[in-house]
Structures are given as C-alpha cells and as structure tokens.
Design an enzyme around this catalytic site. Structure first.
Site, PDB file in Angstrom:
ATOM      1  N   GLY A  84      63.097   3.992   2.423  1.00 21.68           N
ATOM      2  CA  GLY A  84      61.974   3.067   2.192  1.00 21.68           C
ATOM      3  C   GLY A  84      62.347   2.007   1.180  1.00 21.68           C
ATOM      4  O   GLY A  84      63.526   1.829   0.874  1.00 21.68           O
ATOM      5  N   ASN A  85      61.363   1.309   0.675  1.00 27.50           N
ATOM      6  CA  ASN A  85      61.618   0.344  -0.389  1.00 27.50           C
ATOM      7  C   ASN A  85      60.452   0.373  -1.374  1.00 27.50           C
ATOM      8  O   ASN A  85      59.467   1.076  -1.159  1.00 27.50           O
ATOM      9  CB  ASN A  85      61.872  -1.060   0.178  1.00 27.50           C
ATOM     10  N   PHE A  86      60.562  -0.426  -2.428  1.00 29.95           N
ATOM     11  CA  PHE A  86      59.604  -0.317  -3.542  1.00 29.95           C
ATOM     12  C   PHE A  86      58.336  -1.146  -3.360  1.00 29.95           C
ATOM     13  O   PHE A  86      57.553  -1.278  -4.291  1.00 29.95           O
ATOM     14  CB  PHE A  86      60.284  -0.740  -4.846  1.00 29.95           C
TER      15      PHE A  86
END
Ligand code: CTP
Length: 395
Positions: free
Chosen positions: A206-208
C-alpha cells in the site's frame, strides 16, 4: 424562494422571539415554512404564535400519539428542501454533533439528508468554550452550514460574542444558499485514499495516502450542491454525510467502480493514490518465513485516470493529481497531456511540509489551456476549495 420548503427549527434561547420575524421573511419570499420546536423553546415563545404565522401545526412532541404523527419526523425531513435551525443552542448543537435523539428537532435533523443551516445563539463564554467550538467543527465536517454569531449586548447583560445573527442576515444567507450555483445538481466523481494490493490473506502492498485531500474535495463539492460520488480506498475517515460513498480496496476494484459511475459524471477528480503495481499472484495461505530472501513478482495495475481520459466525452472534465519528487513541472505536464486531462494538481515532495497525512499543503495547478496557478501553504480543506474554484473555469 417561491416553492421552497423550509423547516424552521427553534431551540430554547431568548433569540427564539426573533424566529417569528424570520419565519415571516421566509414566507414573504415565497417559501413554505413548517416549524419544529424543542420543548425548551416553548418556554420562550408559545407554539401558537408559530402555528398562527406558519399556518401549519408545530411539531414539538416526538411521542405525541396523534394522527399522522407516527413518523412525522421522517415525513417532515422528506418534505423539506432545507432545515434551518435558528436559534441553535449549545445543547441542540451538541446533540446534533453526537447524533443524539431526544426530541422532535433531533429526530428531524437525523432523518434529513437535505441541506442544514444553523444559527447558533448563546452567551459569550459558552460560545467560546472548547466543547462548543469542537461541536461546531464536527457539524461543519458533517456538511452543516454554521452561521457566524454577532457581537453585541447579550441576554446576560454583558457585551460579547454569541448573539444569533439578525433575521434579515439569516434570510439573506438562506436566499444566497438556495440560488442555483455552478455546482448545483452537477454529478461529480471523486476518488480518494490509497489502494491496497493483497499479497496473502494477512499482507498487502500500500502507500501512506490518508485520503484527506479527496475527502475534503468531495465534501466541499457536495456543500456547493453537487451530487457527489466518492470512491475510496482504505482510510480511517468516515464518509461525509452528504456524499454517496463507495468503499474499495484494490486498484482493480477502483477501476470497476470508476468505470461504472464515470459515464454520468460531468467532472471526475482522481485524488486517489492508486498503486501502480500489484503482486502477480495472491497466495491463498500466509507466506511463511523462508531461509532465502523472497522475491516478489509484481505486475502493472491499470491506469484508471488514463482509461477515463480516453473515454472522456466533450461534456466531461477530468482532473488528475501528480505526486512528484523531481522535475515536477515537466512530469506533471507530461501526465496532463498523456492522460488527456483538463487540469492536473501537482504536489511536490520538495515543498516543505507537503506529503501524505499532513494538514498544511501547497499545490500547483496546470490547466490544459496552458494556465498555471500555485496555491499558498494552507489547510487541505482550503486547498480543496481552491481546486474547486479552479474547476469553476472548466465548468
Ligand atoms: N492514477 C491512476 N491509476 C494508476 C496510477 C495513477 O488513476 N494506476 C492516477 C492518480 O489517481 C493520479 C494520477 O494518475 O490522479 C497520477 O498519479 P501519479 O502516481 O502521480 O503518477 P503515475 O501515473 O502513477 O506515474 P508515475 O508513477 O510514473 O509518476
């Protein structure tokens, strides 16, 4: 306001006497007005006055066992175009902010999916109490329009802030609010948040992205009267109450939802941080520790924005985002052209403070017609307003 149906909610403040005049002003502009009072409001002004002026029964007792009152709150909420609560006391605001339902006005508010305007009225110290200010902020984030209070002599005799706005001022705001604007009734699609790409039953890539930008845009567009659909990856934010929220997890799921909704949209704003890659295979069981370093094979995800850029019809506008760490302007302009966008919003990680999860933010906007504009460092909510203002020129 001919034909406009307004519920005037009156709660227990001395300012309730001014609501009789407000009722008259609304009626004179052509609105049909029905009144809901809290029990404490009736201690300041008699329900008979509102009944006589409005020409309708006044709804006060949620438990009244009368004819047609079985779900009167639901019927009233459906009937109205607007719920105007003036005066709104600290107690009424607190119940609205926390979803409590103790009286007829609370029940109408919770049943309504229409626009809501509140005109607070209370003493200076009460108005400035952190709890009251927090409730007002909470209501704003739920899409409620909170009118400012006036400063002057208060019922307690002291000078200060907290007076309900004068009826003429409230009436003018209501009129302005009901004017159809550029965004009124427009279909707007917004995407937000990250996408999660599953590796196995317990892990993902995923990412932030926090989703704050996309959620702020969706909320602001809905407040301008647009019909907003918000397609969101996994984030910790609740869907704003005035948008249609659709939850997805992966880029492929987001593509399916975007393609389903895109054909009816006049403007689509892709604020989601879509993962560019996903694991080639999703393991059925948890991948166990091995003695060797695992090698993950990744495959490209579909580029959702590019896909809709290609499908775009002349009456549709598409706005993209670009997150860049170097040669920002060049890359943003390349994306604007290659994805056939009308506007691209560029975030540069080289601008101090800009990034995932932050509140203060700054962006540069590149339009298809060559215009460029940069925002100052402001909150993401303000950036959302500035992006919508930029979209005004596209609409
Ligand atoms: N986007 C998309 N689908 C993807 C990747 C990105 O729809 N698979 C959209 C994003 O929502 C954003 C825009 O494309 O509006 C640009 O995203 P960004 O990550 O900055 O660029 P990429 O196109 O992924 O290109 P690169 O990673 O090479 O910078």
């Amino acid at each position: 306001m001919p034909g406009t149906r307004i519920i005037l909610g009156v709660s227990g403040s001395i300012a309730a006497y001014k609501s009789l005049y407000l009722l008259r002003l609304l009626q004179k502009s052509g609105a049909e007005v029905k009144v809901v009072m809290t029990p404490s409001a009736t201690k300041f002004v008699g329900a008979l006055s509102f009944r006589t002026l409005s020409g309708f029964p006044v709804f006060i007792d949620l438990w009244e066992d009368g004819e047609n009152l079985k779900s009167a709150h639901v019927q009233l909420a459906e009937w109205a175009d607007l719920l105007l609560i003036a005066p709104a006391t600290a107690d009424t605001l607190a119940r609205m902010a926390t979803g409590r339902c103790e009286n007829a006005l609370d029940a109408v508010y919770l049943s309504s999916r229409k626009k809501v305007i509140v005109a607070p009225a209370m003493d200076h110290e009460m108005y400035h109490h952190a709890a009251v200010q927090q409730n007002l902020q909470q209501l704003q984030s739920q899409g409620v329009i909170v009118l400012p209070t006036d400063t002057g002599e208060l019922a307690s005799g002291i000078q200060g802030q907290g007076r309900m706005q004068e009826p003429e001022q409230i009436w003018a705001t209501v009129q302005e609010f009901l004017q159809p604007g550029l965004w009124t009734g427009k279909n707007v699609l917004v995407t937000a948040g990250p996408t999660f790409e599953r590796l196995d039953p317990v892990r993902y890539i995923g990412n932030f992205s926090s989703g704050k930008m996309g959620y702020s845009i969706a909320e602001a567009a809905a407040q301008k009267g647009a019909n907003v659909t918000l397609i969101s990856g996994p984030v910790a934010l609740p869907f704003p109450s005035n948008v249609k929220g659709i939850q997805v997890e992966s880029a492929q799921q987001m593509l399916v939802e975007v393609l389903t909704h895109f054909p009816n949209q006049e403007i689509t704003i892709m604020a989601a941080a879509v993962a560019d890659f996903r694991p080639a295979e999703v393991a059925n069981q948890k991948i166990k520790k091995a003695n060797t370093n695992p090698i993950l094979e990744l495959v490209q995800n579909p580029d959702i924005l590019k896909t809709i850029g290609e499908l775009k019809q002349p009456n549709q506008k598409v706005v993209g985002f670009a997150l860049e760490t170097q040669q920002e302007e060049d890359y943003a302009k390349q994306k604007l052209a290659s994805k056939n966008l009308d506007l691209i919003v560029m975030n540069s990680l080289n601008d101090p403070g800009v990034g995932f999860g932050t509140n203060q933010h700054k962006v540069t906007l590149f339009f298809k017609d060559g215009r460029v504009s940069a925002t100052p460092y402001v909150s993401k909510k303000e950036i959302a307003q500035l992006i919508l203002q930029a979209c005004d020129t596209l609409l």
